[in-house]
Design an enzyme around this catalytic site. Structure first.
Site, PDB file in Angstrom:
ATOM      1  N   CYS A   2       0.847  -1.208   0.000  1.00  0.00           N
ATOM      2  CA  CYS A   2       0.000   0.000   0.000  1.00  0.00           C
ATOM      3  C   CYS A   2       0.875   1.248   0.000  1.00  0.00           C
ATOM      4  CB  CYS A   2      -0.889   0.015   1.243  1.00  0.00           C
ATOM      5  SG  CYS A   2      -1.940  -1.416   1.384  1.00  0.00           S
ATOM      6  N   ARG A  27       4.028   1.057  -6.706  1.00  0.00           N
ATOM      7  CA  ARG A  27       3.961   0.045  -5.621  1.00  0.00           C
ATOM      8  C   ARG A  27       2.874  -0.970  -5.907  1.00  0.00           C
ATOM      9  NH1 ARG A  27       6.390   2.194  -0.842  1.00  0.00           N
ATOM     10  NH2 ARG A  27       5.068   0.993   0.559  1.00  0.00           N
ATOM     11  N   TRP A  74      -3.086  -2.235  -1.744  1.00  0.00           N
ATOM     12  CA  TRP A  74      -2.739  -3.543  -2.309  1.00  0.00           C
ATOM     13  C   TRP A  74      -3.368  -4.546  -1.352  1.00  0.00           C
ATOM     14  CZ3 TRP A  74      -0.622  -5.601  -6.616  1.00  0.00           C
ATOM     15  CH2 TRP A  74      -0.195  -6.907  -6.578  1.00  0.00           C
ATOM     16  N   ASN A 100      -0.807   1.015   6.117  1.00  0.00           N
ATOM     17  CA  ASN A 100      -0.019   0.062   5.330  1.00  0.00           C
ATOM     18  C   ASN A 100       0.510  -0.951   6.332  1.00  0.00           C
ATOM     19  OD1 ASN A 100       1.538  -1.247   3.447  1.00  0.00           O
ATOM     20  ND2 ASN A 100       3.151   0.300   3.384  1.00  0.00           N
ATOM     21  N   GLY A 101       0.268  -2.239   6.077  1.00  0.00           N
ATOM     22  CA  GLY A 101       0.761  -3.261   7.005  1.00  0.00           C
ATOM     23  C   GLY A 101      -0.320  -4.314   7.250  1.00  0.00           C
ATOM     24  N   GLU A 482      15.884 -22.400 -11.821  1.00  0.00           N
ATOM     25  CA  GLU A 482      15.435 -21.001 -11.717  1.00  0.00           C
ATOM     26  C   GLU A 482      16.542 -20.041 -12.105  1.00  0.00           C
ATOM     27  OE1 GLU A 482      12.744 -19.637 -11.670  1.00  0.00           O
ATOM     28  OE2 GLU A 482      13.186 -17.581 -11.073  1.00  0.00           O
ATOM     29  N   LYS A 486      16.324 -17.324 -15.194  1.00  0.00           N
ATOM     30  CA  LYS A 486      16.612 -15.891 -15.041  1.00  0.00           C
ATOM     31  C   LYS A 486      17.582 -15.426 -16.128  1.00  0.00           C
ATOM     32  CE  LYS A 486      13.794 -14.714 -12.796  1.00  0.00           C
ATOM     33  NZ  LYS A 486      12.987 -15.818 -12.887  1.00  0.00           N
ATOM     34  N   GLU A 489      15.830 -15.499 -19.634  1.00  0.00           N
ATOM     35  CA  GLU A 489      14.689 -14.624 -19.950  1.00  0.00           C
ATOM     36  C   GLU A 489      15.049 -13.144 -19.915  1.00  0.00           C
ATOM     37  OE1 GLU A 489      11.328 -14.614 -17.306  1.00  0.00           O
ATOM     38  OE2 GLU A 489      12.530 -15.181 -15.599  1.00  0.00           O
ATOM     39  N   HIS A 505      25.014 -38.605 -18.192  1.00  0.00           N
ATOM     40  CA  HIS A 505      24.001 -39.150 -19.111  1.00  0.00           C
ATOM     41  C   HIS A 505      23.809 -38.239 -20.314  1.00  0.00           C
ATOM     42  CE1 HIS A 505      23.068 -42.183 -16.115  1.00  0.00           C
ATOM     43  NE2 HIS A 505      23.107 -41.210 -15.219  1.00  0.00           N
ATOM     44  N   LYS A 604       4.171 -10.196 -18.090  1.00  0.00           N
ATOM     45  CA  LYS A 604       4.252 -10.462 -16.652  1.00  0.00           C
ATOM     46  C   LYS A 604       3.278 -11.572 -16.255  1.00  0.00           C
ATOM     47  CE  LYS A 604       5.667 -10.119 -12.518  1.00  0.00           C
ATOM     48  NZ  LYS A 604       6.960 -10.781 -12.221  1.00  0.00           N
TER      49      LYS A 604
HETATM   50  C1  AGP Z   1       9.356 -15.986 -14.469  1.00  0.00           C
HETATM   51  O1  AGP Z   1      10.377 -15.025 -14.322  1.00  0.00           O
HETATM   52  C2  AGP Z   1       8.369 -15.581 -15.545  1.00  0.00           C
HETATM   53  N1  AGP Z   1       7.866 -14.280 -15.273  1.00  0.00           N
HETATM   54  C3  AGP Z   1       7.313 -16.657 -15.764  1.00  0.00           C
HETATM   55  O2  AGP Z   1       7.965 -17.907 -15.901  1.00  0.00           O
HETATM   56  C4  AGP Z   1       6.270 -16.787 -14.642  1.00  0.00           C
HETATM   57  O3  AGP Z   1       6.886 -17.330 -13.494  1.00  0.00           O
HETATM   58  C5  AGP Z   1       5.162 -17.725 -15.137  1.00  0.00           C
HETATM   59  O4  AGP Z   1       4.562 -17.122 -16.251  1.00  0.00           O
HETATM   60  C6  AGP Z   1       4.111 -18.011 -14.052  1.00  0.00           C
HETATM   61  O5  AGP Z   1       3.482 -16.820 -13.694  1.00  0.00           O
HETATM   62  P1  AGP Z   1       2.486 -16.844 -12.420  1.00  0.00           P
HETATM   63  O6  AGP Z   1       3.335 -17.122 -11.222  1.00  0.00           O
HETATM   64  O7  AGP Z   1       1.875 -15.480 -12.388  1.00  0.00           O
HETATM   65  O8  AGP Z   1       1.489 -17.925 -12.637  1.00  0.00           O
END
Ligand code: AGP
Length: 609
Positions: A2, A27, A74, A100-101, A482, A486, A489, A505, A604
């Site tokens: 928030c 935010r 939020w 906020n909190g 992961e 990173k 992407e 393998h 996103k």
């Molecule tokens: C990860 O960095 C990406 N933004 C993407 O893999 C993301 O994690 C995936 O699309 C899942 O999104 P969600 O957690 O909103 O379901």
């Protein structure tokens, strides 16, 4: 998270509040509102939605006044709605607050206040603060605030105005930030400096346990007991854009650095250090249902899938239940077998990923229950699951998930401990010891973040590489996945992750001087096996970087570069080993001039298939 803004001074307050709220939009929020004192009366205007809708409402029905408060919400408790939007009012409507909190004991307070005759209008935790101040108000707003916050448990940055004690704004801080701006005959307060800096560069940051009383003639600072406090007035030299990112070049970097706070916020109020219990009544799935669970299936995509893979180790080791982790996009098309003794957990920071939502819909009537782990209140996945455990990561602006990944892992630790507790697989003492270990993780993450410059200097040596291999084993194999994601992407460098045991393998054929390896090698049950992997790579002239424990004396002779991390419980090492990998990917991408916050081809939230 928030956002709060307050202003008192000669300017017309509404435009100041609106512009201030716009500077807090980064935010993230789902509703917004303002309150002013106009002609001796408190006037409130709120909208579910964006500030532009609040502006439209004010255009149709203007407000005046020379002081007031604004808030972007939020949602954490109570769905996004106009009624749940701040500012919140007491019974009279002439005292309003913004917050906020998280108030952990709000339900008990709400029941007691309701018994005392207070009428509640919202589903939020925040509203109890307004009624508590009303209960204690005897003419002084700050005295009433003091009495009220003495009863609060949790975290709060709270501010209030009242038509019954006019020309002042009162604020109190315990947890989330409160910044006071001291201008020339005008004074402001906010969640961060960004809305303040266009009025004045002179600010004071409230510390936990401090209050401010802001009037037209100036500001007085005190502690929660009323003792005067001398505050250092600081001068902020940042430009507004920098401040949106709080001085960070990209939102992604800011969000990497927010991870210790996010882990603390997601843990807050959900464990008891007295009893060792995990407190997850909020998830809305009863212990009776959970006690019958014999298996768990985790469904997710992308980074959330990787969080699920880490969660598998938590659930197997702590709750001793078998776990499947499935790509939602694959699971939804399978002839999958579920039964009424299986708990489904869908993980999605956006709560809107199409494949994850589809997997939820396909499975929810075929298993005991489906629990959502999400960062987005009232998202589709949150609404359609049987229960929800919200991560409190605040909005993640960078497309590449970072803080939501560690927030999801935090939620999965809580779920594993809760399931273990409910199923009698872990006694309170063991649970308490684990929780105490976990409480130390944010501090250890901060120690890693303090060596960001060293990681940046190392990363810059790899900007021109086109391929990378990431290796991990056991609970750090998902971290390798992961870390590779990173790098892929945001820097567009091809990166693959493998469990160390798979090297022979096939992947070892890749090793040469153009294929560097990032090895994750904490001192856990597979340490020696990882050392063997490293020896095999070095024997083939492969370059090896290792994320290893700072208390590991031998690793430096075995690899080319070491990124040290503190030691922790082996199951909790992913919280530490992921941080250097996030930074490593970030600095390479930034140096390559990639659009770090908005990488090409990515969204996103993948709300379409
Ligand atoms: C990860 O960095 C990406 N933004 C993407 O893999 C993301 O994690 C995936 O699309 C899942 O999104 P969600 O957690 O909103 O379901």
């Amino acid at each position: 998270m928030c956002g709060i803004i307050g202003y008192i001074g000669p300017k017309s307050v509404v435009p100041v509040l609106i512009e201030g709220l716009k500077k807090l939009e980064y935010r993230g929020y789902d509703s917004a509102g303002i309150a002013v004192v106009d002609k001796g009366k408190v006037q409130v205007r709120r909208v579910k939605g964006k500030i532009i809708e609040l502006e439209e409402s004010l255009r149709k029905s203007p407000l005046g006044g020379t002081y007031g408060l604004g808030h972007t919400r939020w949602a954490t408790h109570g769905r996004p709605s106009e009624e749940n939007a701040h500012p919140h009012r007491d019974c009279t409507g002439q005292l309003v607050i913004v917050h906020n909190g998280i108030i952990e004991n709000y339900l008990a307070l709400k029941l007691r206040l309701r018994d005392e005759g207070h009428v509640f209008r919202t589903e939020t935790d925040t509203e109890v603060i307004a009624h508590l101040i009303e209960k204690y108000f005897q003419g002084s707003l700050e005295e009433a605030m003091r009495a009220a916050i003495a009863e609060l448990e949790g975290a709060f940055a709270v501010s209030a105005i009242s038509a019954k004690d006019r020309n002042k704004i009162v604020a109190a801080k315990l947890g989330p930030p409160v910044v006071v701006g001291l201008g020339d005959g005008e004074y402001l307060l906010s969640s961060d400096v960004n809305p303040i800096i266009c009025h004045t560069q002179n600010v004071a940051f409230l510390e936990d346990g401090e209050m401010a009383v802001i009037g037209p003639a100036g500001v007085t600072f005190s502690d929660f007991k009323g003792n005067p406090v001398q505050k250092k007035i600081e001068r902020i030299a940042w430009n507004p854009m920098m401040i949106e990112k709080r001085g960070f070049k990209h939102f992604m970097l800011k969000e990497i650095f927010e991870q210790p706070e996010v882990v603390r916020d997601t843990l807050l109020g959900r464990t008891s250090l007295d009893s060792g219990k995990v407190l997850l009544d909020e998830i809305g799935i009863s212990p009776q249902v959970l006690r019958r669970v014999r298996k768990v299936v985790l469904l997710a995509c992308g980074t959330s899938y990787h969080a699920g893979l880490v969660g598998k180790y938590f659930l197997e080791s702590l709750a001793q239940v078998p776990v499947d982790v499935e790509y939602a996009s694959e699971f939804r098309y399978r002839d999958f077998i579920l039964d009424k003794e299986t708990l489904g957990i869908v993980i999605s920071q956006s709560g809107e990923t199409a494949d994850t939502l589809a997997a939820l819909r396909a499975s929810k009537d075929k298993c005991a229950a489906v629990l959502a782990v999400t960062n987005s209140v009232s998202s589709s996945i949150a609404r359609e699951a049987h229960g929800v455990l919200y991560t409190h990561a605040g909005p993640e602006i960078g497309v590449a998930a970072t803080k939501t990944f560690t927030a999801q892992m935090t939620a999965l630790v809580l779920i594993a401990l809760y399931l273990a507790q409910v199923k009698g697989k872990m006694d309170d003492r063991a649970s308490l010891e684990f929780i105490e270990e976990f409480q130390r993780i944010p501090h250890k993450m901060e120690k890693i973040l303090r060596q960001a410059k060293t990681i940046e200097d190392l990363a810059l040596n790899f900007v021109a590489f086109s391929h990378f291999l990431y290796l991990g084993r056991w609970v750090n194999y998902p971290v390798a996945l992961e870390g590779a994601l990173k790098l892929k992407e945001i820097s567009y460098i091809h990166a693959e992750a493998y469990p160390g045991g798979e090297m022979k393998h096939g992947p070892i054929a890749l090793i040469d001087e153009n294929m560097p390896t990032m090895a994750i090698i904490p001192k856990d049950r597979v340490y020696d096996k990882m050392l063997s992997n490293i020896s095999e790579i070095k024997a083939r002239l492969g370059y090896v970087l290792a994320v290893a424990q700072e208390n590991d004396p031998q690793i430096r002779e075995r690899v080319d570069e070491v990124i040290p991390v503190p030691s922790a419980h082996p199951l909790l090492m992913p919280f530490l080993t992921i941080v250097p990998l996030q930074l490593f990917a970030y600095y390479i991408a930034a140096k390559r001039g990639a659009d770090v916050d908005q990488p090409r081809n990515l969204a996103k939230s993948v709300t379409v298939e």
